[in-house]
Design an enzyme around this catalytic site. Structure first.
Site, PDB file in Angstrom:
ATOM      1  N   HIS A 177       0.938  -1.150  -0.154  1.00 25.01           N
ATOM      2  CA  HIS A 177      -0.076  -0.010  -0.098  1.00 25.01           C
ATOM      3  C   HIS A 177       1.012   1.312  -0.014  1.00 25.01           C
ATOM      4  CE1 HIS A 177      -3.686   2.364   1.050  1.00 25.01           C
ATOM      5  NE2 HIS A 177      -2.731   3.113   1.602  1.00 25.01           N
ATOM      6  N   GLU A 178       1.855   1.343   0.971  1.00 27.17           N
ATOM      7  CA  GLU A 178       2.662   2.551   1.054  1.00 27.17           C
ATOM      8  C   GLU A 178       3.496   2.571  -0.234  1.00 27.17           C
ATOM      9  OE1 GLU A 178       1.508   4.655   3.342  1.00 27.17           O
ATOM     10  OE2 GLU A 178       0.426   3.184   4.214  1.00 27.17           O
ATOM     11  N   HIS A 189       1.660   4.425  -2.908  1.00 22.86           N
ATOM     12  CA  HIS A 189       1.766   6.004  -2.765  1.00 22.86           C
ATOM     13  C   HIS A 189       3.158   6.380  -3.214  1.00 22.86           C
ATOM     14  CE1 HIS A 189      -1.875   6.770  -0.501  1.00 22.86           C
ATOM     15  NE2 HIS A 189      -1.822   5.819   0.262  1.00 22.86           N
ATOM     16  N   GLU A 215      -4.919   7.802  -3.121  1.00 21.48           N
ATOM     17  CA  GLU A 215      -5.221   6.505  -2.434  1.00 21.48           C
ATOM     18  C   GLU A 215      -5.481   5.509  -3.448  1.00 21.48           C
ATOM     19  OE1 GLU A 215      -5.493   4.456   1.142  1.00 21.48           O
ATOM     20  OE2 GLU A 215      -4.876   6.464   0.805  1.00 21.48           O
TER      21      GLU A 215
HETATM   22 ZN    ZN Z   1      -3.002   5.229   1.819  1.00 21.05          ZN
END
Ligand code: ZN
Length: 527
Positions: free
Chosen positions: A290-291, A294, A320
């Site tokens: 997830h990170e 980003h 997101e």
């Molecule tokens: Zn996030």
């Protein structure tokens, strides 16, 4: 003219240095700062924040923005009709418009956006701003205590104050607008509640029957995953996953923190954190992905945007969408793991004994649960819809604060069929409202909906994602996202990105199609 532009660029560069320092201080505070250093670090943050706020509201800065903006209409010349009556003003008007046209597109957008922010901030009285900051800081602390004690009454008076001051805050910024609309727009430029109502309703209608079918199919047996997993080995798994998805180690760093997050110092330095749990290696794996998503966004913004507004992507839904694309759309499918599953077994030997199929069921275990951050990708959507409905109750219906826990629990029962035993696992679970971040929650789900659309567009252009992943060509997907989305930074609003990449406006249908297809395959039911 050039003079003002040069001065403006220099000023932006100066403001960026304050941002840089502040970001680094926050990073340090959340990762390495020892207990006894927290106060000094917090003081430094307050000092630099105040200076940065002064810079962003200084008259000198406002003057430059006005000079460079086409909105620089001389005071006595408010309209085109006035221009034609007063030739001197007409000349000044024309000159100002010409100056704005002479800026390149990046600078025009930068001036436009920063002028809007400048005027918004300028309307906030300084005493109010510092009082609001203090109330939020106290409220965050009260929330931490209340959450630990699972006692809403400890937080209620603070929340009440934060709600009323947040309303006041946005009313200063945009006196003629509905406060909740302003908040939604702050976190996702161009977004409004009419659009969110439409797509959330569409999604809710499709999700509830899907969830029912999944629940009727029963939960998978996950006992094979249970065990203790070495933290150092989990860190190596994180490195492996980050490299696999395309995180550039030469333009980033990793560290540990209580909650995983990503921080962008500049395009060449985007950092991610993670949190490890001996009993749950899967959580850290998906936080890493997830990170990492980003970070890949931040690392691939066009370097020409450095020191401009386009380098900063404040559209949380769009951001997101990128982290969730990697985490859910790619990371939770079996084909993502095919090329790296043996490697995972080498780093965490327990996985040698767990068949890939079992692992895949474990990372797609859909079932209603209390905590948003631990929810699967399907029920997660309902957690966000609940928060959005709560925020509308707070901002539109002015629901009294002491009625909010009950409302939360009722909505939980209505949407997910479960009821919190206490406020700790109910209304107190997220920190967002304690610091006034109302309007932020919808962006998580908007991101997932954009993902449904991006997936559709990607497969149309490049063919089956499963084939690409199984053949170890994930870098082609990252390159596609870089090309279509990342490099533009915040040049386009999310709605514009959807038009450019998918050729249509926001819809929940592609996400629903993805869920239906995927879970009909994993569980035994027909769609
Ligand atoms: Zn996030």
């Amino acid at each position: 003219m050039n003079n003002t532009l040069d001065q403006f660029k220099e000023y932006l560069h100066k403001m960026r240095q304050y941002d840089h320092v502040l970001t680094l201080l926050y990073w340090d505070l959340s990762t390495l700062a020892p207990e006894k250093g927290v106060e000094a670090r917090t003081n430094a943050i307050n000092y630099f924040s105040t200076e940065a706020f002064r810079l962003s509201t200084a008259d000198e800065y406002g003057k430059m923005l006005h000079t460079l903006s086409e909105m620089e209409v001389p005071p006595r010349c408010a309209s085109a009709a006035d221009c034609s009556r007063d030739s001197e003003n007409a000349l000044r008007c024309a000159a100002a418009a010409e100056q704005f046209d002479a800026l390149d597109e990046t600078m025009q957008l930068t001036v436009k956006r920063y002028l809007r922010d400048y005027e918004r901030f300028k309307r906030i009285p300084e005493e109010f701003y510092s009082a609001y900051t203090e109330v939020k800081t106290r409220s965050e602390r009260a929330w931490e205590k209340a959450k630990r004690a699972a006692d809403f009454s400890l937080f209620a008076p603070h929340l009440e104050k934060v709600i009323s001051m947040t309303k006041e805050y946005v009313q200063y910024m945009e006196p003629d607008e509905d406060p909740y609309e302003v908040l939604l727009d702050m976190y996702e430029e161009g977004m409004d509640s009419a659009t969110i109502d439409r797509v959330f309703d569409e999604l809710k209608e499709g999700l509830l029957p899907l969830l029912k079918k999944i629940e009727e199919s029963g939960r998978p047996d996950l006992s094979a995953i249970k065990g203790t997993y070495d933290i150092q080995a989990q860190k190596k798994v994180q490195d492996m996953l980050l490299s696999y998805i395309g995180f550039n180690k030469d333009a980033g760093a990793t560290a540990e923190s209580e909650h995983p997050f990503t921080t962008d110092l500049c395009i060449g330095d985007v950092r991610v954190t993670n949190h490890y749990n001996e009993k749950d290696p899967i959580s850290a794996m998906f936080s890493a992905i997830h990170e990492g998503g980003h970070a890949i966004f931040g690392q691939n913004i066009d370097p020409a945007y450095e020191d401009t507004a386009l380098e900063q992507v404040n559209m949380m839904g769009l951001h997101e969408s990128q982290s969730r694309f990697y985490e859910n759309i790619l990371g939770r499918r079996i084909s993502f793991w095919v090329p790296i599953y043996d490697k995972l077994g080498e780093l965490l030997p327990q996985f040698k004994e767990i068949p890939l199929d079992t692992f895949c069921r474990a990372i797609n275990d859909v079932h209603p649960s209390m905590i948003r951050t631990e929810a699967d990708e399907v029920t997660y959507c309902l957690h966000i819809i609940l928060r959005y409905e709560m925020e509308k109750a707070i901002f539109r219906d002015n629901t009294p604060v002491d009625e909010l826990p009950q409302l939360w629990n009722d909505k939980m029962e209505e949407l997910l069929g479960i009821r919190p035993k206490n406020d700790g696992e109910g209304i107190l679970q997220d920190m967002h409202w304690s610091d006034g971040s109302f309007g932020y929650f919808p962006s998580y789900l908007l991101g997932s909906m954009y993902d449904g659309m991006f997936l559709e567009a990607l497969e149309k252009e490049k063919g089956s994602v499963d084939t690409i992943l199984e053949e170890g060509r994930i870098s082609e997907i990252t390159a596609w996202l870089n090309e279509k989305i990342h490099r533009y930074g915040s040049r386009y609003t999310s709605a514009e990105v959807l038009q450019r990449v998918c050729g249509k406006e926001l819809s929940a249908q592609p996400l629903l199609d993805y869920f239906n297809r995927k879970y009909a395959g994993l569980y035994t039911f027909n769609i």
